[in-house]
Design an enzyme around this catalytic site. Structure first.
Site, short mmCIF file in Angstrom:
data_model
loop_
_atom_site.label_atom_id
_atom_site.label_comp_id
_atom_site.label_asym_id
_atom_site.label_seq_id
_atom_site.Cartn_x
_atom_site.Cartn_y
_atom_site.Cartn_z
N LYS A 1 -0.91 -18.24 -13.32
CA LYS A 1 -1.31 -16.83 -13.25
C LYS A 1 -2.25 -16.66 -12.08
O LYS A 1 -3.34 -17.23 -12.06
CB LYS A 1 -1.96 -16.36 -14.56
CG LYS A 1 -2.27 -14.87 -14.52
CD LYS A 1 -2.59 -14.31 -15.90
CE LYS A 1 -4.04 -14.52 -16.27
NZ LYS A 1 -4.43 -13.71 -17.45
N LYS B 1 -4.63 -14.34 -9.65
CA LYS B 1 -5.43 -13.13 -9.60
C LYS B 1 -5.12 -12.37 -8.31
O LYS B 1 -5.14 -12.94 -7.22
CB LYS B 1 -6.91 -13.46 -9.67
CG LYS B 1 -7.37 -14.00 -11.01
CD LYS B 1 -7.35 -12.93 -12.08
CE LYS B 1 -7.94 -13.44 -13.38
NZ LYS B 1 -7.98 -12.39 -14.42
N ASP C 1 -3.36 -5.72 -20.61
CA ASP C 1 -4.50 -6.46 -21.14
C ASP C 1 -5.62 -5.48 -21.47
O ASP C 1 -5.86 -5.14 -22.63
CB ASP C 1 -4.95 -7.50 -20.12
CG ASP C 1 -6.13 -8.33 -20.60
OD1 ASP C 1 -6.57 -8.15 -21.74
OD2 ASP C 1 -6.63 -9.17 -19.83
N LYS D 1 -6.48 -10.69 -26.72
CA LYS D 1 -7.71 -11.47 -26.78
C LYS D 1 -8.29 -11.32 -28.18
O LYS D 1 -8.77 -10.24 -28.54
CB LYS D 1 -8.71 -10.96 -25.74
CG LYS D 1 -8.31 -11.22 -24.30
CD LYS D 1 -9.34 -10.60 -23.35
CE LYS D 1 -9.18 -11.11 -21.92
NZ LYS D 1 -7.89 -10.74 -21.33
#
Length: 357
Positions: free
Chosen positions: A154, A156, A235, A258
């Site tokens: 992943k 950024k 997210d 999360k």
């Protein structure tokens, strides 16, 4: 119930959508269910959860409202207003209940929304997170992660100019095997026009999914990005609204859950089940938490059948912790902690009994 504050230094500052962080402050939460003690963690991260002060107040109010042996019968902190505090209490209860029943936490969590007949996995796949460095730095970090056995990366993006990010992504795609899957996380940095242009190019490069390309509240814009060759993940949108709102808006192919930000492991698994029922793939990640919450997140991931790679390899971001990590990350997989409840490595924490501070 007891609540004990802690502060953990990060190995180096970590950039987030809410700004860089250098430490993680939170609370260990202890409780007892039918004579069995459990441990939980509440580590707030403003932007995803309530503030540290609000978390402390919610835990303090909960601790003062119940006796130790009555906690399992009362409602904990509000999971919407104070999700980190709710996480700490929910996890402590679950840990105690699972240990009482002689089962791993993942087995108890699976009952919250998935088929319980299937065997729990010993390990779950995880992705490596690559920062927003230069193209050379990004390629170096990516190839190192692949050499360590990670099959998902992943990257950024969103801090640098869009065309600079494209060159970084292209460089990584050229440097790693085609079987390595790439994910991008923009943290809501782009506007609709920029995101639409980049999605077309990213589809040509071959990206598994693009996480939060638009601001959290732009569900209509996110929905419009779907169907153009790159899956769209959300997210921050889950913190701004809910998984149900994301489903209703048709805003995502993937939801990044999360547990600390949604109010606890129970609600995380329920959210994953809601997403899976709607044809949306759930991914479990941490908010750079202490070892107790990280271990719980692995249990959450293991409770989801056939879970895809999750963002659970975050322990190395901390310079210190309050217990030895029972989870090993090898060959791009996180091990499910052995033993009942959270696992065998937390007995010293469960048996301590600090006064509230």
């Amino acid at each position: 119930m007891w609540v004990d504050p802690f502060s953990l230094r990060l190995d180096s500052p970590l950039g987030t959508a809410a700004g860089p962080i250098t430490e993680r402050r939170g609370f260990l939460v202890g409780t007892e269910v039918d004579g069995i003690r459990g441990i939980g963690e509440a580590t707030p991260l403003p932007g995803w959860t309530e503030s540290y002060e609000s978390c402390r107040t919610a835990l303090h109010e909960t601790a003062e409202s119940v006796s130790t042996d009555a906690l399992s019968a009362i409602e904990g902190p509000d999971p919407v207003a104070t999700p980190a505090a709710a996480h700490g209490v929910d996890l402590a209860r679950l840990d105690a209940a699972a240990r009482r029943d002689g089962r791993p936490l993942a087995a108890v969590l699976r009952e919250r929304g998935f088929d319980t007949d299937r065997q729990l996995p010993d390990r779950v796949p995880v992705n490596a997170t690559i920062g927003d460095g230069t193209a050379d730095e990004t390629v170096s970090a990516a190839t190192d992660a692949v050499a360590e056995g990670f099959e998902w990366l992943k990257l950024k993006v969103g801090v640098r100019a869009p065309d600079v990010d494209l060159k970084r992504v292209e460089a990584v795609r050229e440097a790693v095997d085609d079987g390595v899957r790439l994910r991008l996380d923009a943290n809501g940095a782009w506007d609709r026009a920029t995101a639409r242009r980049l999605v077309d190019r990213l589809a040509e490069i071959g990206i598994e999914y693009l996480e939060q390309p638009l601001p959290a509240d732009d569900l209509d814009g996110l929905a419009a990005l779907r169907g153009h060759g790159v899956d769209i993940a959300v997210d921050e949108s889950l913190a701004a609204s809910s998984v149900e709102a994301v489903v209703d808006a048709g805003a995502a192919d993937v939801v990044v859950i999360k547990p600390m930000a949604v109010g606890g492991p129970s609600r995380a698994v329920a959210a994953a089940a809601t997403a899976r029922d709607a044809g949306i793939e759930p991914v479990v990640t941490t908010t750079v938490d202490g070892v107790v919450a990280r271990a719980a997140a692995v249990h959450v991931a293991a409770a989801i059948p056939d879970v895809t790679a999750c963002g659970l390899a975050t322990g190395s971001l901390l310079a210190e912790d309050f217990a030895v990590d029972p989870v090993s990350i090898t060959e791009g997989r996180a091990s499910l902690p052995a033993g009942h409840g959270l696992g065998e490595g937390f007995d010293a924490l469960r048996h301590s009994d600090p006064s509230y501070k």
